[in-house]
Write an enzyme that holds these catalytic residues in place. Structure first.
Site: not given
Ligand code: AMP
Length: 492
Positions: A19, A45, A120-121, A260, A363
């Site tokens: 998030c 998100g 967030n978490g 990422y 990638d």
């Protein structure tokens, strides 16, 4: 935050956690700035977005399903968000209205007054705490782990709000970068391990809290510093009041944010993400050389590592795959069958670049292997003579319990198959993963101050068997049948 609400409907194969959190202290356009900030955090998100503001006396709220631009459709959606303080949230993607209950900020009214929170978490003991709170009479309104914190705050014996937050968070285990808003207070806090990022910025006299610094650039704010692991900050007119109220823990920020998750233009844990990704590519080229004509990234996640690979190897870089930016992330598609289709929707090879060429395909990671397999076959069908796959991190063998969206261990291809088996599965001519050492060299760290559990299965906070299972289900067994669509969705 870990929203369990959609899981029953979508089946057990996915869960969503990452998030973005944003906060503004003292600006006459606090909600508008938060709205802009959330656009800057949109990549973290896409399921839901929301803002709660304060005019010093009460809170105002607007939340909805979808991306920021879908939730806030007109000026009137923002104009009701009065006041000089605000917090906002974007939640990881999924589909369906059942997620509405879990859209953040969560806002409650209790004997302490109004409280809103963004998270967030992922809280690994949320199920246990929730079940005990329910036995004591708590009635939960969502299936989100974050709500547990609000119940703990409401029940805390501490009189002050800040002390109650500290008291509650001391009972929580797991990953939390959070922003709390009351009518007169904005608090930011990061768990002692510092799993997820949270930074402080400043726009003239206005304090900003943000998951990533790219959102500061968007609103013209300057980065000040990170909220430290285990630090709680109260943003005030006088400055930042800083507290370290939790027992210290080994630093274990999430290395996958570099690999990422974060945006390349963000500075994270003291380093710029795009530069780290380039160095991951450099190290990858050193470790896994390839005889090839082109280095092609999987856009967008592989772009910077591919640039590093190309520069180090001397092989020309080409955008041999074109991404359709109007399709969501492959990973967010709920069903395996749709995900397969989704790769074609999202990526298309440029035949005239690829035909007859030996291609190094770069990638950031392989999770289930399904995307890589599809991409390799697309590039082969576009006429590539040879395809060498290069991955800018070590094999992903462990699920994340601290807030990144990963499937269960058994679905992670590298947890059951060796590198050669993975090569065969994705039908590449060769495959090379970056080593742990290479990854640390790229990040520029001596030793390992990061959480690397997804590559090592070594979890900085031990996760009990039952909590591993409960990652998919935060509700207590008694509340299983509850229709969480009836939960109040308040908009101003
Ligand atoms: P898969 O088909 O499951 O192997 O998916 C691999 C792709 O998913 C890679 O291109 C990654 O960029 C992307 N990816 C890896 N981890 C995540 C994540 N936690 N959330 C979304 N996408 C991811």
């Amino acid at each position: 935050m870990n929203g369990g609400g959609d899981r029953d409907r979508r089946g057990p194969e996915r869960f969503q956690d990452e998030c973005g959190v944003f906060g503004v202290y003292q600006h006459r356009e606090a909600a508008n700035l938060t709205y802009l900030g959330l656009h800057g955090l949109q990549h973290r998100g896409q399921e839901s977005a929301g803002i709660v503001s304060s005019n010093g006396e009460r809170l105002f709220e607007f939340r909805g399903m979808g991306q920021v631009a879908e939730v806030f459709r007109g000026k009137k959606d923002l104009s009701g968000l009065k006041g000089r303080m605000a917090i906002g949230h974007v939640r990881y993607s999924t589909a369906g209205e059942s997620g509405l209950a879990n859209a953040q900020p969560l806002r409650i009214s209790c004997h302490r007054g109004e409280i809103a929170v963004c998270h967030n978490g992922n809280l690994i003991n949320a199920r246990e705490l929730r079940s005990s709170l329910e036995k004591q009479g708590s009635i939960f309104q969502t299936t989100s782990d974050t709500e547990v914190v609000l119940h703990l705050i409401a029940r805390s014996k501490e009189t002050g709000f800040r002390e109650a937050v500290i008291d509650s968070l001391n009972r929580i285990r797991g990953a939390f970068s959070m922003a709390f808003l009351t009518p007169d207070l904005l608090i930011g806090v990061r768990d002692p391990n510092g799993f997820r990022p949270l930074s402080i910025g400043k726009l003239r006299d206005t304090w900003i809290l943000t998951s990533e610094t790219c959102a500061l650039d968007l609103i013209g704010a300057k980065p000040v510093r990170d909220v430290e692991p285990g630090e709680l900050v109260c943003l005030t007119r006088e400055g930042i009041e800083s507290f370290h109220p939790f027992p210290p823990a080994n630093p274990s920020s999430c290395i996958f944010e570099y690999i990422y998750f974060s945006r390349p233009d963000s500075n994270l844990f003291g380093k710029n993400v795009s530069l780290v990704r380039r160095r991951l590519g450099t190290e990858l080229a050193r470790e896994h050389k390839a005889e090839a004509d082109l280095v092609v990234p999987v856009p967008d996640s592989g772009v910077y590592a591919a640039l590093g690979f190309a520069a180090e190897s001397g092989i020309p870089f080409e955008f041999g795959l074109v991404r359709n930016h109007y399709i969501g992330r492959t990973f967010i598609e709920p069903e395996q069958s749709i995900r397969h289709f989704g790769v074609k929707l999202k990526l298309n090879p440029v035949r005239s670049l690829i035909e007859g060429k030996r291609v190094v395909l770069v990638d950031d990671s392989i999770v289930r292997g399904t995307t890589s397999r599809k991409i390799v076959s697309m590039i082969r069908a576009a006429g590539a003579k040879k395809i060498d796959v290069r991955i800018s991190c070590p094999p992903t063998i462990g699920p994340c319990f601290y807030g990144v969206d990963t499937p269960s261990r058994s679905e992670l291809i590298a947890s059951t198959q060796n590198v050669e088996e993975i090569r065969k599965f994705i039908r590449a001519d060769s495959i090379g993963y970056l080593s742990m050492e290479g990854m640390f060299r790229a990040v520029g760290t001596a030793g390992n101050p990061f959480c690397t559990a997804c590559y090592t299965n070594e979890y900085p906070i031990p996760v009990r068997e039952e909590d591993q299972a409960s990652r998919r289900e935060v509700r207590s067994p008694r509340s299983k049948g509850r229709d969480n669509r009836r939960i109040v969705f308040r908009s101003v």
